[in-house]
Structure formats: structure tokens, C-alpha cells
Design a protein around this motif. Structure first.
Motif, PDB file in Angstrom:
ATOM      1  N   SER A 171       0.990  -1.488   0.322  1.00  0.00           N
ATOM      2  CA  SER A 171      -0.062   0.056   0.037  1.00  0.00           C
ATOM      3  C   SER A 171       0.580   1.510  -0.107  1.00  0.00           C
ATOM      4  O   SER A 171       1.834   1.789   0.794  1.00  0.00           O
ATOM      5  CB  SER A 171      -0.357   0.481   1.518  1.00  0.00           C
TER       6      SER A 171
ATOM      7  N   ARG B  20      -5.097  -5.483   4.963  1.00  0.00           N
ATOM      8  CA  ARG B  20      -5.176  -6.327   3.941  1.00  0.00           C
ATOM      9  C   ARG B  20      -6.060  -7.500   3.761  1.00  0.00           C
ATOM     10  O   ARG B  20      -6.582  -7.982   4.765  1.00  0.00           O
ATOM     11  CB  ARG B  20      -3.785  -6.389   4.086  1.00  0.00           C
TER      12      ARG B  20
ATOM     13  N   GLU C 186      -6.381   0.545  -2.759  1.00  0.00           N
ATOM     14  CA  GLU C 186      -5.998   1.267  -1.093  1.00  0.00           C
ATOM     15  C   GLU C 186      -7.725   2.310  -0.276  1.00  0.00           C
ATOM     16  O   GLU C 186      -7.859   3.130  -1.787  1.00  0.00           O
ATOM     17  CB  GLU C 186      -5.003   2.475  -1.609  1.00  0.00           C
TER      18      GLU C 186
ATOM     19  N   VAL D 159      -5.970   2.376   7.505  1.00  0.00           N
ATOM     20  CA  VAL D 159      -5.521   1.801   5.884  1.00  0.00           C
ATOM     21  C   VAL D 159      -6.177   0.704   5.251  1.00  0.00           C
ATOM     22  O   VAL D 159      -5.109  -0.323   6.236  1.00  0.00           O
ATOM     23  CB  VAL D 159      -5.002   2.677   5.353  1.00  0.00           C
TER      24      VAL D 159
ATOM     25  N   HIS E  57      -5.808  -1.893   2.646  1.00  0.00           N
ATOM     26  CA  HIS E  57      -5.039  -2.524   1.202  1.00  0.00           C
ATOM     27  C   HIS E  57      -5.455  -3.633   0.594  1.00  0.00           C
ATOM     28  O   HIS E  57      -5.453  -5.066   1.958  1.00  0.00           O
ATOM     29  CB  HIS E  57      -3.798  -1.534   0.310  1.00  0.00           C
TER      30      HIS E  57
END
Length: 448
Positions: free
Chosen positions: A172, A199, A407, A438, A440
């Protein structure tokens, strides 16, 4: 012929399930595990014949055990058990060859690849091939390394948790991008950063049904504090580990497994979901978690494809891609890769907005569609017209499966959030604290 193939963990969790003929329901997984664990002795019979259950009368189970996993095939036909045993041994060997190891973790991380192997090895339950040389011409999913991750070995982990070797997918960008403070400086002496990084691995069938979903997550701390006696990280109060420990009401945040760094104190975790950490300067992974075979919400992307031959003889691929994120969210760096027939020569395209781009990459035998920013709750479309000499119905079978990389900033698929971040230290001024989320893609595959 083989009716079903499934792979179970030593605890009976089904990792792979494929029904080729519809002769029995998915509950046979539980039936098999109950029978095989109820048998006396350490070596249960390889073949369990004539299941007496009323709904599975005449069903035979043939299994082997390798790498701590059960490889099982079912059949209602009177076929040679040695043929099926050889097939299962060959399947286990192929998984080990492709994934590098044979374990529950490698199977979970490479379920998309294993389903693709089964699709090529069996057709309506009839064995087609188990040759590596033949299969490598058809298998397009890349294997994900199942190297064990240690909380104490961070040599393969980039800034803020981007694993640089775990996956063939590029790490990412947000997980490696520097964070700028309000003073325009990075890494001030009185700052601390907490990242929640997830993930996502997903496979969606050609009928739009979610076949598999895994989430690997971690909480990472990066400290620039000269000293800190203790830090308290508050997670969601309804955070639960395992289905048997659901807490709270409504939409609880649940994971299957959770592990912590040895420096984390858990005396307040069971009651209040608070992690106590004494961070040293630098980076530290304080918690890792995993959610398998489940997504709390719908997958972030849905694809609606149409394949046909236009009057001029070109291959027409019409794609509608929908982003099911909340309206105020957006996906960044979306890349859609569409494998196309190997004889494709040129591409013409129609995209729904000017900021998108697409090209035919002959080295990959694929059309790559790039979307810099994809707002949640919207839909984009693309029309690709390919010149394919000798286009035939068989050529259409070479299109797909489609893979996505992307992402999702400020978003976690599990719903895990940091309620608060409190620091205890002797300095009169409070340090600046930053929390970032975040998600990704590790592997996001959609079959056509």
C-alpha cells in the motif's frame, strides 16, 4: 466421478469447498469431520463408505491427511478409490509446489489460486489433468508467500506495517507514505503515530456470490517520544475474538484470532478492550488479528461484465464497476487487470471519465484499467474493443478472472477503531498523537 472436494483444518474448519455435481449439500463437511474424529485409533480408514444419514445415503468419503490438513473427496459412484487417493495426493503436491509450503495458513492465503487449480483439474467431477506443465499454461493467479510472520522479526516489514515480501501485490502506498505534522515536519520529538492496517483477500464467483474473504490486520505504533512511561490504546468496546465471545449489542466488531507483542499488558483488555504499552522509540507491532470466511459488510467492489463479439469481428468487453464504500469514502489507486486472449493485437476503449486510463499490456496478456480515485457509492464503466485474429467461442474462455488492487484510506473492513490514545509521562506538554486507518488489497479476484 467426484462429487465434491474440500479441505479441512485439523480443527474441522473448512478452508476450501467445491461442489461439482450437486449430489449432496455443504453439510457433508460437518458429517465427515464428525465421523473421522469419532473413529477409534490414530489412523482412521481412508475410505468411509455408505454414509448412513438419510440425506447422504450412498455417499462415500475418500480422504488423505497431509500438512495437518484433511483433503477429502466425495462420490456416489463406484469408482476406484486409488484413483481418487492419487488425485488428492497430487492436489496436495500442487498446492505445496505453487505456495511453497503446505499448511493451513498457506491454504487460507492462496484460496483463489486453489479454486482455480480445482477448476482446471476437474470438469463436472471428471479428472482432466494434474500435470504441472499443463496447468501452468492456464493458472493466472499468483501465489502469496506463506512465510510465518513473527512479531519480533520486522526485517521484512516496511514503514507503518507494509509487508514487503508477503504478497506479490505491491504494498500500500499509504502504508509507506510519510506523515506530515501541522508544523510541516515529520518525526518530531514529541509525536506518536498509531496505524491500523488491514490487508483484504477476496474471491467473488461468476454469479456474483462472495466465495471467500479473509482480512489480515495489525496495529502498529511509531514513537518519537524521548520517554513514555505508559500508553493506553482503547479499542471498540464491542470488539470480540471468536464467535463464542460476541460482546455488546448491534454491529459488533469480531475477529477470529488475535495475538499481541510480549510488551503489551492485557489486564484491562478482557473488561475494557484497552491495550497497555510502554513504547520505545521507533516502530513496534503491538497487535495482529485475522478474520476468515467473513466480511462484516459487502465487499468494496462489484463487477458486472458483458462479453460478446461485435459485427466487425472484434471482442467487446463491457465492464461496470461499482464501489460499495460509504458515500463520503473513496478508493485510491484502483487498478483493474483483465486477462485477454493471447492473440490480441490492439485495443480501442471508451472510459466513463477523462481521469481514467487503460492500455493493452502484451507482456501480461491483459488490459490494465487504472482509476486514480473512485468515490464510494458510485459506478464507473469501460468498453474495451480488442482485435483478436481467429476469434472463436473458445477465445472468450481466456478472458478473466479479473483482479483488482486498491487502497482504502480512513477505512477498515472489520470496523476496528481506536477509541482513545492516552499517554502518561512526566513532561508538562502533551505530545501530538496521530491515528490513521488504511486497507489495501492483497488479492481481490472476480471470476467472469
Amino acid at each position: 466421478m467426484i462429487s465434491q472436494v474440500f479441505i479441512l483444518s485439523a480443527k474441522g474448519d473448512h478452508l476450501i469447498y467445491k461442489d461439482f455435481r450437486g449430489e449432496a449439500g455443504s453439510d457433508v463437511v460437518g458429517v465427515f469431520y464428525e465421523k473421522v474424529t469419532a473413529l477409534p485409533g490414530d489412523q482412521p480408514p481412508v475410505v468411509i463408505c455408505n454414509c448412513p444419514s438419510a440425506s447422504h445415503e450412498g455417499l462415500h468419503f475418500i480422504h488423505i491427511r497431509q500438512g495437518g490438513l484433511y483433503f477429502v473427496a466425495t462420490t456416489t459412484a463406484n469408482l476406484s478409490p486409488f484413483t481418487v487417493i492419487e488425485f488428492l495426493n497430487r492436489l496436495a503436491a500442487l498446492i505445496k509446489d505453487y505456495c511453497g509450503s503446505l499448511s493451513e495458513k498457506s491454504v487460507r492465503m492462496n484460496f483463489a489460486l486453489i479454486y482455480e487449480l480445482l477448476d482446471e483439474m476437474l470438469d463436472y467431477g471428471y479428472i482432466q489433468t494434474s500435470s504441472t506443465d499443463i496447468l501452468k499454461n492456464f493458472i493466472q493467479t499468483e501465489a502469496v508467500s506463506a512465510k510465518p510472520f513473527s512479531l519480533f522479526d520486522l526485517s521484512n516489514v516496511g514503514l507503518f506495517g507494509a509487508d514487503t515480501q508477503q504478497s506479490k501485490v505491491a504494498p500500500s502506498a499509504a502504508a509507506s507514505r510519510p506523515i506530515l505534522t501541522t508544523r510541516g515536519e515529520q518525526g518530531g520529538k514529541d509525536e506518536i503515530f498509531v496505524d491500523v492496517i488491514e490487508r483484504l483477500t477476496v474471491i467473488i464467483g461468476s454469479n456474483g456470490v462472495l466465495m471467500k474473504a479473509d482480512i489480515q490486520g495489525e496495529i502498529r505504533v511509531k514513537s518519537f517520544l524521548p520517554s513514555c512511561s505508559e500508553m493506553r490504546i482503547g479499542l471498540n468496546e464491542e470488539f470480540s475474538i471468536g464467535k463464542s465471545q460476541l460482546r455488546g449489542y448491534g454491529a459488533a466488531v469480531r475477529v477470529d484470532e488475535c495475538s499481541f507483542h510480549e510488551s503489551v499488558k492485557l489486564d484491562e483488555f478482557d473488561s475494557y478492550r484497552i491495550l497497555k504499552v510502554t513504547p520505545s522509540q521507533g516502530e513496534q507491532t503491538v497487535m495482529q488479528y485475522q478474520l476468515c470466511d467473513d466480511l462484516p459488510s459487502s465487499p468494496p467492489f462489484r463487477l458486472f461484465p458483458t462479453l460478446e463479439r461485435d459485427p466487425s469481428g472484434r471482442l467487446l468487453i463491457y465492464l461496470k464497476l461499482r464501489c460499495d464504500l460509504p458515500p463520503k469514502s473513496a478508493a485510491l489507486g484502483v487498478v483493474v487487470t483483465v486477462p485477454v486472449p493471447k492473440g490480441s493485437l490492439s485495443l480501442s476503449q471508451e472510459l466513463s471519465s477523462p481521469d481514467q486510463s487503460a492500455e493493452l499490456q502484451l507482456s501480461k496478456k491483459a488490459v490494465v484499467w487504472e482509476i486514480p480515485r473512485f468515490p464510494g457509492g458510485t459506478q464507473l464503466s469501460a468498453v474495451f474493443k480488442l482485435e483478436v485474429p481467429g476469434l472463436s467461442p473458445a477465445s472468450l474462455q481466456e478472458v478473466g478472472p479479473v483482479s483488482l488492487s486498491f487502497e482504502l484510506p480512513k477505512h477498515t473492513c472489520t470496523g476496528l477503531q481506536i477509541r482513545f490514545l492516552r499517554l502518561s509521562r512526566g513532561a508538562p506538554s502533551l505530545p501530538q498523537r496521530w491515528v490513521r486507518y488504511v486497507t489495501h488489497s492483497d488479492s481481490y479476484t472476480i471470476r467472469l
